[in-house]
Design a protein around this motif. Structure first.
Motif, PDB file in Angstrom:
ATOM      1  N   ILE A  32       0.850  -1.191   0.000  1.00  0.00           N
ATOM      2  CA  ILE A  32       0.000   0.000   0.000  1.00  0.00           C
ATOM      3  C   ILE A  32       0.887   1.244   0.000  1.00  0.00           C
ATOM      4  CG2 ILE A  32      -1.766   1.295   1.245  1.00  0.00           C
ATOM      5  CD1 ILE A  32      -2.666  -1.312   2.504  1.00  0.00           C
ATOM      6  N   HIS A  33       0.748   2.064  -1.040  1.00  0.00           N
ATOM      7  CA  HIS A  33       1.544   3.292  -1.083  1.00  0.00           C
ATOM      8  C   HIS A  33       1.005   4.274  -0.044  1.00  0.00           C
ATOM      9  CE1 HIS A  33       4.454   5.938  -3.021  1.00  0.00           C
ATOM     10  NE2 HIS A  33       3.572   6.921  -2.881  1.00  0.00           N
ATOM     11  N   PRO A  34       1.890   4.929   0.704  1.00  0.00           N
ATOM     12  CA  PRO A  34       1.419   5.804   1.775  1.00  0.00           C
ATOM     13  C   PRO A  34       0.798   7.084   1.255  1.00  0.00           C
ATOM     14  CG  PRO A  34       3.780   6.040   1.517  1.00  0.00           C
ATOM     15  CD  PRO A  34       3.358   4.921   0.600  1.00  0.00           C
ATOM     16  N   THR A  35      -0.044   7.657   2.080  1.00  0.00           N
ATOM     17  CA  THR A  35      -0.551   9.005   1.837  1.00  0.00           C
ATOM     18  C   THR A  35      -0.019   9.896   2.950  1.00  0.00           C
ATOM     19  OG1 THR A  35      -2.576   8.546   3.104  1.00  0.00           O
ATOM     20  CG2 THR A  35      -2.652   8.186   0.715  1.00  0.00           C
ATOM     21  N   THR A  36       0.266  11.126   2.605  1.00  0.00           N
ATOM     22  CA  THR A  36       0.701  12.090   3.610  1.00  0.00           C
ATOM     23  C   THR A  36      -0.353  13.177   3.716  1.00  0.00           C
ATOM     24  OG1 THR A  36       1.947  13.350   1.955  1.00  0.00           O
ATOM     25  CG2 THR A  36       3.141  11.662   3.185  1.00  0.00           C
ATOM     26  N   SER A  37      -0.531  13.678   4.909  1.00  0.00           N
ATOM     27  CA  SER A  37      -1.508  14.751   5.113  1.00  0.00           C
ATOM     28  C   SER A  37      -0.914  15.818   6.009  1.00  0.00           C
ATOM     29  CB  SER A  37      -2.803  14.205   5.722  1.00  0.00           C
ATOM     30  OG  SER A  37      -2.552  13.593   6.973  1.00  0.00           O
ATOM     31  N   GLN A  38      -1.379  17.012   5.810  1.00  0.00           N
ATOM     32  CA  GLN A  38      -0.875  18.147   6.573  1.00  0.00           C
ATOM     33  C   GLN A  38      -1.315  18.049   8.030  1.00  0.00           C
ATOM     34  OE1 GLN A  38      -3.115  20.320   3.825  1.00  0.00           O
ATOM     35  NE2 GLN A  38      -4.514  21.199   5.304  1.00  0.00           N
ATOM     36  N   PRO A  39      -0.602  18.711   8.935  1.00  0.00           N
ATOM     37  CA  PRO A  39      -1.059  18.760  10.329  1.00  0.00           C
ATOM     38  C   PRO A  39      -2.427  19.435  10.394  1.00  0.00           C
ATOM     39  CG  PRO A  39       1.213  19.515  10.131  1.00  0.00           C
ATOM     40  CD  PRO A  39       0.676  19.421   8.736  1.00  0.00           C
ATOM     41  N   SER A  40      -3.184  19.103  11.407  1.00  0.00           N
ATOM     42  CA  SER A  40      -4.494  19.735  11.597  1.00  0.00           C
ATOM     43  C   SER A  40      -4.310  21.145  12.144  1.00  0.00           C
ATOM     44  CB  SER A  40      -5.336  18.917  12.570  1.00  0.00           C
ATOM     45  OG  SER A  40      -4.799  19.025  13.884  1.00  0.00           O
ATOM     46  N   PRO A  41      -5.322  22.005  12.015  1.00  0.00           N
ATOM     47  CA  PRO A  41      -5.228  23.335  12.617  1.00  0.00           C
ATOM     48  C   PRO A  41      -4.944  23.255  14.114  1.00  0.00           C
ATOM     49  CG  PRO A  41      -7.087  23.245  11.106  1.00  0.00           C
ATOM     50  CD  PRO A  41      -6.565  21.842  11.224  1.00  0.00           C
ATOM     51  N   GLY A  42      -5.524  22.238  14.776  1.00  0.00           N
ATOM     52  CA  GLY A  42      -5.278  22.083  16.208  1.00  0.00           C
ATOM     53  C   GLY A  42      -3.840  21.746  16.529  1.00  0.00           C
ATOM     54  N   ASP A  43      -3.188  20.958  15.659  1.00  0.00           N
ATOM     55  CA  ASP A  43      -1.769  20.631  15.859  1.00  0.00           C
ATOM     56  C   ASP A  43      -0.921  21.898  15.843  1.00  0.00           C
ATOM     57  OD1 ASP A  43      -2.349  17.921  15.945  1.00  0.00           O
ATOM     58  OD2 ASP A  43      -1.966  17.605  13.822  1.00  0.00           O
ATOM     59  N   PHE A  44      -1.186  22.746  14.861  1.00  0.00           N
ATOM     60  CA  PHE A  44      -0.452  24.008  14.775  1.00  0.00           C
ATOM     61  C   PHE A  44      -0.791  24.912  15.950  1.00  0.00           C
ATOM     62  CE2 PHE A  44       0.183  23.253  10.132  1.00  0.00           C
ATOM     63  CZ  PHE A  44       1.548  23.504  10.095  1.00  0.00           C
ATOM     64  N   ARG A  45      -2.072  25.052  16.217  1.00  0.00           N
ATOM     65  CA  ARG A  45      -2.479  26.041  17.210  1.00  0.00           C
ATOM     66  C   ARG A  45      -1.986  25.695  18.607  1.00  0.00           C
ATOM     67  NH1 ARG A  45      -8.190  27.372  19.574  1.00  0.00           N
ATOM     68  NH2 ARG A  45      -7.608  29.143  20.834  1.00  0.00           N
ATOM     69  N   ARG A  46      -1.962  24.406  18.931  1.00  0.00           N
ATOM     70  CA  ARG A  46      -1.475  24.008  20.249  1.00  0.00           C
ATOM     71  C   ARG A  46      -0.040  24.483  20.463  1.00  0.00           C
ATOM     72  NH1 ARG A  46      -1.977  19.093  19.557  1.00  0.00           N
ATOM     73  NH2 ARG A  46       0.190  18.389  19.458  1.00  0.00           N
ATOM     74  N   GLN A  47       0.794  24.302  19.432  1.00  0.00           N
ATOM     75  CA  GLN A  47       2.184  24.746  19.570  1.00  0.00           C
ATOM     76  C   GLN A  47       2.306  26.259  19.471  1.00  0.00           C
ATOM     77  OE1 GLN A  47       5.526  22.610  18.644  1.00  0.00           O
ATOM     78  NE2 GLN A  47       4.509  20.831  17.749  1.00  0.00           N
ATOM     79  N   TYR A  48       1.488  26.885  18.631  1.00  0.00           N
ATOM     80  CA  TYR A  48       1.507  28.351  18.554  1.00  0.00           C
ATOM     81  C   TYR A  48       1.137  28.963  19.904  1.00  0.00           C
ATOM     82  CZ  TYR A  48       1.695  28.168  13.395  1.00  0.00           C
ATOM     83  OH  TYR A  48       2.058  27.969  12.090  1.00  0.00           O
ATOM     84  N   GLU A  49       0.081  28.435  20.530  1.00  0.00           N
ATOM     85  CA  GLU A  49      -0.354  28.964  21.828  1.00  0.00           C
ATOM     86  C   GLU A  49       0.773  28.833  22.853  1.00  0.00           C
ATOM     87  OE1 GLU A  49      -2.998  30.515  22.793  1.00  0.00           O
ATOM     88  OE2 GLU A  49      -4.644  30.048  21.425  1.00  0.00           O
ATOM     89  N   TYR A  50       1.423  27.687  22.840  1.00  0.00           N
ATOM     90  CA  TYR A  50       2.496  27.452  23.805  1.00  0.00           C
ATOM     91  C   TYR A  50       3.654  28.418  23.583  1.00  0.00           C
ATOM     92  CZ  TYR A  50       6.344  25.193  26.235  1.00  0.00           C
ATOM     93  OH  TYR A  50       7.421  24.960  27.051  1.00  0.00           O
ATOM     94  N   LEU A  51       4.145  28.495  22.347  1.00  0.00           N
ATOM     95  CA  LEU A  51       5.297  29.350  22.064  1.00  0.00           C
ATOM     96  C   LEU A  51       4.967  30.825  22.235  1.00  0.00           C
ATOM     97  CD1 LEU A  51       6.748  27.487  18.945  1.00  0.00           C
ATOM     98  CD2 LEU A  51       7.697  27.527  21.259  1.00  0.00           C
ATOM     99  N   ALA A  52       3.769  31.221  21.807  1.00  0.00           N
ATOM    100  CA  ALA A  52       3.386  32.633  21.901  1.00  0.00           C
ATOM    101  C   ALA A  52       3.123  33.064  23.333  1.00  0.00           C
ATOM    102  CB  ALA A  52       2.146  32.894  21.039  1.00  0.00           C
ATOM    103  N   SER A  53       3.004  32.108  24.251  1.00  0.00           N
ATOM    104  CA  SER A  53       2.877  32.470  25.660  1.00  0.00           C
ATOM    105  C   SER A  53       4.244  32.587  26.332  1.00  0.00           C
ATOM    106  CB  SER A  53       2.022  31.431  26.401  1.00  0.00           C
ATOM    107  OG  SER A  53       2.710  30.196  26.510  1.00  0.00           O
ATOM    108  N   HIS A  54       5.291  32.158  25.632  1.00  0.00           N
ATOM    109  CA  HIS A  54       6.641  32.224  26.180  1.00  0.00           C
ATOM    110  C   HIS A  54       7.536  33.234  25.457  1.00  0.00           C
ATOM    111  CE1 HIS A  54       5.240  28.361  27.774  1.00  0.00           C
ATOM    112  NE2 HIS A  54       6.188  28.461  28.676  1.00  0.00           N
ATOM    113  N   PHE A  55       7.133  33.633  24.249  1.00  0.00           N
ATOM    114  CA  PHE A  55       7.917  34.586  23.459  1.00  0.00           C
ATOM    115  C   PHE A  55       7.018  35.735  23.004  1.00  0.00           C
ATOM    116  CE2 PHE A  55      10.483  30.806  23.141  1.00  0.00           C
ATOM    117  CZ  PHE A  55      11.791  31.253  22.994  1.00  0.00           C
ATOM    118  N   PRO A  56       7.607  36.913  22.794  1.00  0.00           N
ATOM    119  CA  PRO A  56       6.806  38.032  22.289  1.00  0.00           C
ATOM    120  C   PRO A  56       6.331  37.828  20.857  1.00  0.00           C
ATOM    121  CG  PRO A  56       9.126  38.645  22.458  1.00  0.00           C
ATOM    122  CD  PRO A  56       8.982  37.321  23.134  1.00  0.00           C
TER     123      PRO A  56
END
Length: 604
Positions: free
Chosen positions: A375-399
């Motif tokens: 079975i040839h693999p499929t790749t998919s982009q991260p979900s908005p929640g995947d991005f936002r979780r890390q954005y929230e974390y980093l943006a709470s520690h950096f300006p």
């Protein structure tokens, strides 16, 4: 809301919970700043906020005519959205409330107290090794106070009862500092416990005074609490990843599931039902956790956060902004570590088996699977929640945060990152940058961004410098076997036959504005690394100060030969690195491919 209320209907409970959730969101950064237990990764506020936010939509849409149905919807939403240790515990707390109130249409103080008691019991049972001085202690104190008051009188006001119980919980929260040595040493209360107190404070304020905490447009920045630094609890942590998933099945035995997982890590929490169980554990091998969970049902919602990197970020912040990318970028492990680069994993699917790119499947494992799996693999982009979780974390520690992402010509990852950035409420601003590249080229731009941060440049200057660097960064790929590209649909079978018939080896190129085009071909399979180097040298023989990144798909010897040939033929190379080729190009280029990104470098 009247303080003499004797019954609590679903509509009012929904409004009260909404107020409590907003209170946690508002204080997200404060919770992050005091988070030292069980691991000092400074993300409790982010996790609780992200866990509870989806409940707001449930509160708005769910049927509010029946209390039992309403709480079942809330509990189910939390099972899917729960993040972190405290998030999983609160999810199980609401599961207990839901089971207790399954047949209730409204709460009396007696039935409400019983539901809270059941929630407290569920929360304790969910944790493998319950520890006093944590969120469990505060939940228990809140429950005991409610039940004591409910047993003393049949006609007691629910808002008044909740307000008194909240005062008891607040007092218990203060005492958490003395219950755990690590909290006492840091001089803080438990972050998860404070999160629960914030929740019930928001509920109480609405029910007693009719003053709800409104949804904050921006998160309150912590200015009075200094960032806590606990060396022995962070750098010497036994387990690296915070691993989570959901197990779906018909009759899940949580006892057997716990037995299979308990030896794989610590901080194990199981929440949910025998049809859907949320798993939270700190472990070193995420894939081992997912495989063990998969024995008991279908595994979905897999996640693995690198707690060691979070600890480093929280306690060793350098530069005016954080740097993050998606895993389509190929960067050496040394540069990721040296520049503290964060990465949101893309997702890979081989049939029914799913992976987090570069987390629970390495590039080497990926190519082995690519060769062996029909079975040839499929790749998919991260979900908005995947991005936002890390954005929230980093943006709470950096300006500020700069996110350098895969070209939108190849994927929707960039648009997803933009959407997540717009929804991020932390105090730092997130800037999403289109790399107009992929793989090693994207990786070089990410590394350049991190160099700018380390050099002390501000966001505006860095973004302007990045705009210039994009036009000076080009990625070339030599595809020795095009069968993967044919299987994945990137090349038509007819063209595949023509290439094989003519015995040519195609070279592709990724350059501004981020599209893939042909860049010629090589003939014959002898000395391919040397021929590839000669092809590139012709293009850059008049250029100076070149930085090169080499990537290989399970052909390290060819990569070293290519490196030697490039250094010999291009004396203007100032820096050259070698790393394994990831999935962004590898899923189509296949094993044996060689990739080179050439950057006409300018000092930041």
């Amino acid at each position: 809301m009247s303080s003499t209320l004797l019954q609590l209907e679903t509509t009012e409970l929904a409004k009260a919970l909404e107020s409590g959730i907003h209170r946690i969101t508002l204080e997200q950064e404060t919770l992050n700043s005091i988070n030292v237990f069980p691991v000092a990764d400074a993300d409790t506020g982010t996790n609780l906020s992200m866990s509870l936010e989806p409940v707001l939509a449930t509160l708005a849409l769910t049927d509010k005519t029946h209390l039992g149905t309403f709480l079942a919807d809330v509990a189910d939403t939390l099972l899917d959205s729960a993040r972190g240790n405290s998030g999983a515990i609160i999810a199980e707390f609401f599961q207990g409330m839901s089971d207790s109130a399954a047949n209730e249409r409204e709460f009396t103080i007696q039935s409400f107290a019983l539901a809270i008691k059941k929630g407290s019991e569920y929360a304790y049972d969910a944790v493998d090794k319950p520890c006093e001085g944590t969120i469990l202690s505060v939940i228990d104190a809140f429950s005991c106070s409610l039940n004591d008051q409910a047993s003393s009188s049949m006609n007691i006001s629910i808002p008044v009862c909740i307000a008194k119980a909240t005062e008891v919980a607040q007092s218990t929260l203060i005492d958490t500092t003395n219950k755990l040595e690590i909290l006492k040493k840091a001089g803080v209360v438990d972050a998860g416990a404070k999160g629960f107190v914030l929740l019930i404070e928001g509920v109480s304020d609405y029910l007693v005074d009719g003053k709800p905490t409104k949804q904050p447009k921006h998160i309150k920045k912590s200015t009075t609490i200094k960032r806590i630094r606990i060396q022995e609890n962070s750098e010497n942590a036994a387990f690296r990843f915070c691993v989570e998933c959901v197990v779906n099945g018909k009759d899940i035995s949580r006892r057997k599931l716990r037995e299979d997982l308990v030896g794989l890590g610590n901080s194990l929490v199981l929440a949910g039902t025998n049809r859907k169980t949320k798993v939270h554990i700190h472990a070193n091998q995420p894939d081992t956790v997912f495989k063990a969970a998969g024995i008991h049902g279908e595994v979905t919602g897999i996640k693995a956060d690198d707690m060691q990197q979070q600890q480093k970020t929280a306690h060793n912040r350098n530069g005016k902004f954080a740097v993050i990318t998606d895993s389509a970028a190929d960067i050496t492990k040394e540069d990721i570590e040296r520049f503290d680069i964060h990465m949101v994993p893309c997702r890979i699917q081989f049939g029914s088996r799913g992976y987090l790119d570069k987390v629970n499947i390495t590039p080497e494992e990926f190519y082995e699977e690519l060769e062996q799996n029909p079975i040839h693999p499929t790749t998919s982009q991260p979900s908005p929640g995947d991005f936002r979780r890390q954005y929230e974390y980093l943006a709470s520690h950096f300006p500020a945060v700069i996110s350098v992402n895969l070209t939108p010509k190849l994927s929707g990852t960039f648009q997803t990152a933009q959407s997540a950035a717009r929804r991020t409420k932390a105090s730092g601003k997130v800037h999403v940058f289109n790399s107009q590249n992929a793989s090693l080229g994207q990786g070089q731009l990410v590394t350049f961004t991190a160099e700018c941060s380390k050099a002390g440049l501000d966001v505006k200057t860095t973004l302007n410098a990045l705009d210039e660097m994009v036009a000076s960064t080009t990625t070339f790929a030599l595809i020795q076997d095009i069968s993967a590209a044919v299987r994945g649909g990137r090349i038509a079978p007819l063209w595949g036959k023509i290439v094989n018939c003519l015995k040519i080896i195609p070279i592709i190129r990724i350059k501004t504005p981020g599209t893939i085009t042909g860049d010629g071909f090589l003939t014959g399979r002898n000395k391919l690394p040397h021929k590839f180097a000669k092809h590139l040298a012709k293009k850059y023989n008049n250029k100076t100060n070149l930085h090169l990144a080499l990537g290989h798909a399970m052909c390290i010897n060819d990569a070293k030969k290519l490196e030697a040939a490039l250094v010999s033929q291009m004396p203007n190379i100032k820096r050259i690195t070698i790393t394994e080729l990831g999935t962004a190009l590898g899923v189509h280029a296949g094993p044996g491919s060689l990739v080179v990104s050439v950057q006409e470098y300018r000092n930041p």
